[in-house]
Design an enzyme around this catalytic site. Structure first.
Site, PDB file in Angstrom:
ATOM      1  N   PHE A 215     -24.048  11.416  13.092  1.00 17.05           N
ATOM      2  CA  PHE A 215     -25.472  11.160  12.856  1.00 17.05           C
ATOM      3  C   PHE A 215     -25.886   9.855  13.509  1.00 17.05           C
ATOM      4  CE2 PHE A 215     -28.784   8.937  10.489  1.00 17.05           C
ATOM      5  CZ  PHE A 215     -29.795   9.889  10.466  1.00 17.05           C
ATOM      6  N   LEU A 239     -21.450   7.580  11.567  1.00 15.21           N
ATOM      7  CA  LEU A 239     -22.832   7.113  11.452  1.00 15.21           C
ATOM      8  C   LEU A 239     -23.107   5.994  12.446  1.00 15.21           C
ATOM      9  CD1 LEU A 239     -23.005   6.808   7.543  1.00 15.21           C
ATOM     10  CD2 LEU A 239     -23.739   8.755   8.931  1.00 15.21           C
ATOM     11  N   GLU A 240     -24.137   6.168  13.260  1.00 12.27           N
ATOM     12  CA  GLU A 240     -24.668   5.062  14.060  1.00 12.27           C
ATOM     13  C   GLU A 240     -26.084   4.805  13.570  1.00 12.27           C
ATOM     14  OE1 GLU A 240     -26.255   3.847  18.451  1.00 12.27           O
ATOM     15  OE2 GLU A 240     -24.667   5.370  18.369  1.00 12.27           O
ATOM     16  N   LEU A 241     -26.270   3.662  12.917  1.00 15.84           N
ATOM     17  CA  LEU A 241     -27.521   3.432  12.198  1.00 15.84           C
ATOM     18  C   LEU A 241     -28.299   2.280  12.823  1.00 15.84           C
ATOM     19  CD1 LEU A 241     -25.987   3.983   8.641  1.00 15.84           C
ATOM     20  CD2 LEU A 241     -26.991   5.663  10.201  1.00 15.84           C
TER      21      LEU A 241
END
EC number: 1.2.1.3
Length: 476
Positions: A215, A239-241
């Protein structure tokens, strides 16, 4: 993006950031169509995982070439759908291809067995086996760059993939599937669906066939995906947020050069990058001169129609984004910040197209009580804070719940590298910013993410380890 539900599907309409008029409509899957995607992906995986690595590499190499050949067409679509100026969108394609080519180049070594200790009559090694179907949920701001980070290693490792793009840039997955099928990939190995309904995305995450979810997006979105997968032991989540990436300008730097680089790092793509420079700390002895250098750089920028090849800065993605960015500016000004943006006719007279134009804005006299120094702005705003020392700068750089990238600007490269050890971020640049290098791991600290992409470590989340221990059969 606007959505309209029908009896069977949800209609998703892409709104132009340049005109706020509808430009594309796509339909989400029915419940039955959604349920079939992971089943088809699993069946395709069982066949594709038997494909030798050299054949997978051949397919990926051909697909990357096709992607590069079609960059002008793909660039026009990007400009239309997300508003980045046409002068720069083709560069995203060429950079995505270069990333993919690097991952392709290192794939044989990255996916090779790791031998155990030599011992007579024994063979021991650690083998890297593909996972199965991988779900990739990715954002609109750099869709090709974000996608290749997961797609290329996933396919090279032998996995099937299901792609879910942002409704703002729906044609990305259509183009990518078409290109990979043309390159020789079975169409069920690379599937996609359009969706703006998280309940359906949640069902996909919870499908037993899905082995990994990648995501890219907001912290809230990442937490929702993580929660959706929390009931499963056998599903990984990458996760890359968000980011609130800082820069520190030391007193020994060439100010004109640093200003050019930092302005570009802050306002390129209208500041809509997870690794944009969102806060700048400058040593007090050069603060005023640096501000003047930044003003000089900004005075030469052009805010305008993204279809004009002379435009540097286009609109931001939506009215909601523009309102959020303006709220950060207003909050800062209310708390004592100064708007020191230089005069620039294009900043005050944007195109009369009802677009979401936010001019680059230079703020000084800022501090950490202000939203613009604490929350992700995701816009073309450059707040500059004066600091008295290296230690104060590093302390302020680390005063954030994000930790994606940071940069230190100094003539003393050795000192810059020394300071980098104290900075809490997945990537620390010295005399550079906003450049994920494919040979280095792209990784977020703190609330900026989990897991990693790029480099040889970028293959790790797409494989599971199998230890093979073979003893020679005893001779009678």
């Amino acid at each position: 993006m606007a959505a309209q539900e029908t009896l069977t599907t949800i209609s998703l309409t892409t709104i132009s950031p340049t005109t706020n008029q509808p430009i594309l409509t796509r339909h989400g899957p029915t419940s039955a169509e959604l349920a079939s995607l992971p089943q088809r992906a699993q069946a395709a995986f069982l066949k594709y995982r038997q494909t030798p690595l050299p054949i997978r590499q051949k397919i990926v190499r051909k697909a990357l070439q096709l992607l590069n050949d079609r960059q002008e067409e793909l660039a026009r679509e990007l400009t239309e759908q997300m508003g980045r100026p046409i002068a720069y969108t083709a560069k995203e394609i060429t950079t995505a291809v270069a990333r993919g080519e690097y991952m392709l180049k290192i794939s044989s070594d990255a996916l090779a067995d790791t031998p155990g200790e030599p011992q007579e009559d024994f063979k021991r090694c650690i083998r890297k086996a593909p996972l199965g179907p991988v779900l990739v949920l990715f954002a609109w701001n750099y869709p090709y760059l974000i996608l290749v980070n997961s797609l290329i290693p996933a396919l090279l490792a032998g996995n099937s993939v299901i792609l879910k793009p942002s409704p703002q840039t729906p044609t990305i997955v259509e183009q990518v599937q078409k290109i990979f099928v043309e390159a020789g990939l079975d169409e069920d190995v690379i599937q996609y669906f359009h969706c703006g309904d998280f309940a359906k995305i949640e069902k996909m995450v919870q499908a037993p066939e899905i082995q990994l979810v990648c995501f890219t997006g907001s912290v809230a979105g990442g937490l929702a995906v993580q929660k959706a997968a929390a009931g499963r032991v056998d599903c990984r989540v990458g996760l890359e947020l968000g980011g609130k990436d800082p820069a520190y300008v030391r007193s020994d730097v060439d100010l004109a050069w640093a200003a050019e680089e930092i302005v570009d790092g802050a306002v390129f793509n209208s500041g809509q990058s997870c690794c944009s420079l969102e806060r700048v700390y400058v040593h007090e002895s050069v603060h005023d001169d640096f501000v003047k250098a930044v003003q000089k750089v900004l005075s030469g920028y052009k805010l305008g129609d993204p279809n004009d090849k002379d435009t540097n800065i286009g609109p931001v993605i939506s009215k909601a984004a523009a309102a959020r960015i303006q709220s950060h500016i207003d909050d800062a000004l209310a708390k004592g910040a100064k708007n020191t943006t230089p005069h620039n006719k294009t900043f005050t007279s944007p195109p009369a197209t009802n677009g979401n134009y936010i001019p680059p804005t230079l703020l000084t006299h800022v501090n950490h009580t202000m939203l613009v120094m604490r929350d992700e702005t995701f816009g073309p705003i450059l707040p500059i804070q004066s600091v008295a020392s290296d230690s104060e700068a590093v302390s302020l750089m680390n005063d954030s719940h994000f930790g994606l990238t940071a940069s230190i600007w100094t003539k003393d490269v050795e000192k810059g590298e020394e300071l980098s050890e104290e900075v809490e971020a997945g990537t620390v640049f010295v005399n550079r910013a906003d450049f994920p290098s494919p040979d280095l791991a792209w990784v977020g600290w703190k609330e900026s993410g989990r897991g990693q992409t790029l480099s040889r470590f970028g293959f790790e989340q797409f494989v599971r380890l199998k230890s093979l221990h073979v003893k020679a059969y005893p001779v009678a």
